[in-house]
Design a protein around this motif. Structure first.
Motif, short mmCIF file in Angstrom:
data_model
loop_
_atom_site.label_atom_id
_atom_site.label_comp_id
_atom_site.label_asym_id
_atom_site.label_seq_id
_atom_site.Cartn_x
_atom_site.Cartn_y
_atom_site.Cartn_z
N THR A 170 -3.80 -1.75 -2.13
CA THR A 170 -4.17 -0.67 -3.06
C THR A 170 -5.26 -1.16 -4.00
O THR A 170 -5.27 -2.31 -4.42
CB THR A 170 -2.95 -0.21 -3.88
OG1 THR A 170 -1.92 0.24 -2.99
CG2 THR A 170 -3.31 0.91 -4.85
N SER A 193 -5.58 3.75 -1.48
CA SER A 193 -4.54 2.93 -0.89
C SER A 193 -4.36 3.27 0.57
O SER A 193 -4.61 4.40 0.99
CB SER A 193 -3.22 3.13 -1.65
OG SER A 193 -2.23 2.23 -1.19
N GLU A 194 -3.92 2.25 1.32
CA GLU A 194 -3.60 2.45 2.74
C GLU A 194 -2.35 1.66 3.05
O GLU A 194 -2.22 0.49 2.65
CB GLU A 194 -4.77 1.99 3.61
CG GLU A 194 -4.57 2.34 5.08
CD GLU A 194 -5.80 2.00 5.91
OE1 GLU A 194 -5.70 2.06 7.15
OE2 GLU A 194 -6.86 1.69 5.32
N LYS A 195 -1.43 2.28 3.71
CA LYS A 195 -0.14 1.65 4.00
C LYS A 195 -0.35 0.33 4.73
O LYS A 195 -1.11 0.23 5.69
CB LYS A 195 0.72 2.59 4.83
CG LYS A 195 2.17 2.14 4.96
CD LYS A 195 3.04 3.21 5.59
CE LYS A 195 4.46 2.72 5.78
NZ LYS A 195 5.10 2.34 4.52
N ASP A 196 0.33 -0.72 4.20
CA ASP A 196 0.31 -2.08 4.75
C ASP A 196 -1.03 -2.78 4.60
O ASP A 196 -1.22 -3.88 5.13
CB ASP A 196 0.72 -2.08 6.24
CG ASP A 196 2.13 -1.56 6.45
OD1 ASP A 196 2.99 -1.84 5.60
OD2 ASP A 196 2.36 -0.87 7.46
N LYS A 197 -1.96 -2.17 3.87
CA LYS A 197 -3.27 -2.80 3.70
C LYS A 197 -3.65 -3.00 2.22
O LYS A 197 -4.69 -3.56 1.93
CB LYS A 197 -4.35 -2.00 4.42
CG LYS A 197 -4.22 -2.05 5.93
CD LYS A 197 -5.44 -1.45 6.61
CE LYS A 197 -5.32 -1.58 8.13
NZ LYS A 197 -6.49 -1.00 8.83
N GLY A 256 0.79 -1.21 0.00
CA GLY A 256 0.00 0.00 0.00
C GLY A 256 0.83 1.27 0.00
O GLY A 256 2.06 1.26 -0.11
N MET A 257 0.13 2.40 0.11
CA MET A 257 0.79 3.71 0.12
C MET A 257 0.18 4.60 1.18
O MET A 257 -1.03 4.53 1.44
CB MET A 257 0.64 4.38 -1.26
CG MET A 257 1.45 3.77 -2.36
SD MET A 257 1.16 4.59 -3.95
CE MET A 257 -0.39 3.83 -4.43
N SER A 258 0.99 5.44 1.76
CA SER A 258 0.50 6.41 2.72
C SER A 258 -0.21 7.54 1.98
O SER A 258 -0.12 7.66 0.76
CB SER A 258 1.67 6.98 3.53
OG SER A 258 2.56 7.69 2.68
N LYS A 259 -0.89 8.40 2.73
CA LYS A 259 -1.57 9.55 2.13
C LYS A 259 -0.56 10.46 1.43
O LYS A 259 -0.84 11.02 0.37
CB LYS A 259 -2.35 10.32 3.18
CG LYS A 259 -3.54 9.57 3.76
CD LYS A 259 -4.26 10.41 4.79
CE LYS A 259 -5.47 9.65 5.35
NZ LYS A 259 -6.19 10.45 6.39
N GLU A 260 0.61 10.59 2.05
CA GLU A 260 1.65 11.43 1.44
C GLU A 260 2.12 10.85 0.12
O GLU A 260 2.33 11.58 -0.86
CB GLU A 260 2.84 11.57 2.40
CG GLU A 260 2.55 12.35 3.68
CD GLU A 260 1.71 11.57 4.68
OE1 GLU A 260 1.64 10.33 4.55
OE2 GLU A 260 1.11 12.21 5.58
N LYS A 261 2.27 9.54 0.09
CA LYS A 261 2.73 8.90 -1.14
C LYS A 261 1.68 9.00 -2.24
O LYS A 261 2.02 9.16 -3.42
CB LYS A 261 3.07 7.43 -0.87
CG LYS A 261 3.72 6.71 -2.04
CD LYS A 261 5.01 7.36 -2.47
CE LYS A 261 6.08 7.27 -1.39
NZ LYS A 261 7.37 7.86 -1.88
#
Length: 406
Positions: free
Chosen positions: A398, A392-396, A344-349
């Motif tokens: 996309t 997307s959510e980090k570690d969860k 996944g990706m963070s909001k910043e990414k």
């Protein structure tokens, strides 16, 4: 002074990296613009690949087309094309140069001594020629490999260059042919509409004349007259049917339905997914398989999304592709949802989706990020009036949704 030189050195390195990134983006874009169906290239290039092998008397000959994440290989056998990760490719270094790359002691080159294919097949020799399109980008390479050291003459290298030029010419002609077929399809569509416009009244006339002909009329001359009308109308009906048949045949050649799109995606990406021990599931709404839509740009768009999902999903993970048709505001749309349970990706990414740096992130198995894939997808989707949405959510994981009008 040393501090100034150090700063200048860093600036120069940053400029070089920026130029390299831009060049790679243009190169990958040019390959995507060719809109190739890798699964159907084997028949077109098998003989040329065999010729390269014959000329050089080598064990192996390939045509390799290199996109953001993968190398798609066309062989001299009838086994069909196959895919390898780009970081395992030798030809990825060939396309970064301008001319022939020859590695007479391939197994002793530090870049390739641990390459899985070099070790598995005990390869010692490599010669690659970039496939340079007319605008100057290298989209791939023609290469030959051998388990023994070779000394290929300059004359044979020139013959290989001719084969490489022929391959590029075929690919570019294929693109031009596709464009001409689109123009022809548009013209036939107009004829198709004309045929429908005149078919209904002609059918009515034909039915009327048939009824009159069946009645017991006293005037033989009237019967003969109506027979002529019947014959003329029948010929016009045959003409309109011919127009409709030509339109249908041309449309079938360049179109998908949901089931054929599913089959193409599975043929291209099931093996790359299984190589990473990722479960790839492609599904579609079977109740909507009657819809036909153009194949133009669909494979590069969806392929980039699937490759991106595989890259950022760890082993034992899963990637799901859902194909559907929806109607909205009296228009019909193809929807493609690619979901993974990867890193996944963070909001910043997510905010950096338009940044060149996004494509440089390593994958879960350390795959190098030649990506820039999402930028290319966004550009291609926009070019056909579609929409791309990324959640997307980090570690969860996309989910990427593409909606394009059909």
């Amino acid at each position: 002074m040393n501090s100034v030189e150090s700063i200048l050195g860093k600036i120069i390195m940053m400029l070089k990296d920026s130029i390299k990134t831009i060049n790679e983006y243009q190169r990958a874009k040019k390959l995507n613009d060719l809109d190739l169906d890798y699964a159907n290239l084997q028949d077109e290039f098998e003989r040329l690949v065999k010729l390269a092998k014959y000329i050089t008397d080598t064990d192996i000959s390939y045509v390799n087309l290199i996109d953001n994440y993968s190398q798609w290989t066309i062989t001299s056998s009838a086994s069909g094309p196959f895919q390898v990760d780009r970081e395992d490719s030798i030809c990825q270094f060939t396309i970064q140069g301008e001319g022939i790359q020859e590695l007479p002691i391939l197994d002793q080159d530090k870049r390739f001594s641990d390459n899985p294919f070099v070790k598995r097949d005990k390869l010692k020799y490599y010669l690659g020629i970039p496939l340079k399109v007319s605008t100057g980008e290298n989209i791939g390479a023609l290469c030959v490999l051998d388990q023994s050291e070779k000394n290929i003459s300059l004359e044979k290298k020139r013959l290989l260059q001719l084969i490489a030029d022929e391959i590029v010419e075929k690919l570019e002609h294929k693109k031009k042919l596709d464009q001409l077929e689109d123009q022809l399809a548009s013209a036939i569509k107009e004829r198709y509409q004309m045929a429908h416009d005149i078919r209904s009244p002609l059918g009515g006339i034909l039915g009327l004349t048939s009824t009159i002909e069946e009645e017991n009329m006293d005037a033989d001359e009237s019967k003969a007259y109506f027979k002529l009308i019947n014959s003329s109308v029948s010929k016009l009906m045959e003409l309109t049917d011919d127009i409709l048949d030509k339109r249908q045949k041309l449309g079938d050649k360049n179109q998908f339905d949901l089931s054929s799109l599913k089959a193409h995606l599975e043929e291209l990406y099931l093996i790359p997914a299984s190589n990473k021990d990722i479960a790839l599931d492609v599904s579609f709404d079977k109740t909507k398989n009657q819809y036909k839509f153009s194949r133009r740009k669909l494979l590069p768009i969806i392929g980039n999304l699937i490759a991106n999902a595989i890259k950022f999903t760890p082993s034992k993970g899963s990637v799901a592709v859902k194909l559907d048709i929806m109607e909205m505001d009296k228009r019909v749309f193809l929807t493609v949802k690619v979901s993974d349970n990867g890193i996944g990706m963070s909001k910043e990414k997510l905010k950096e989706l338009t940044n060149d740096a996004l494509g440089l992130n390593p994958g879960t198995n350390g795959e190098k990020g030649y990506g820039l894939g999402l930028q290319l997808v966004a550009e291609m989707v926009n070019s056909i009036d579609g929409k791309l949405n990324v959640v997307s959510e980090k570690d969860k994981g996309t989910t990427m949704d593409v909606t394009v009008p059909i």
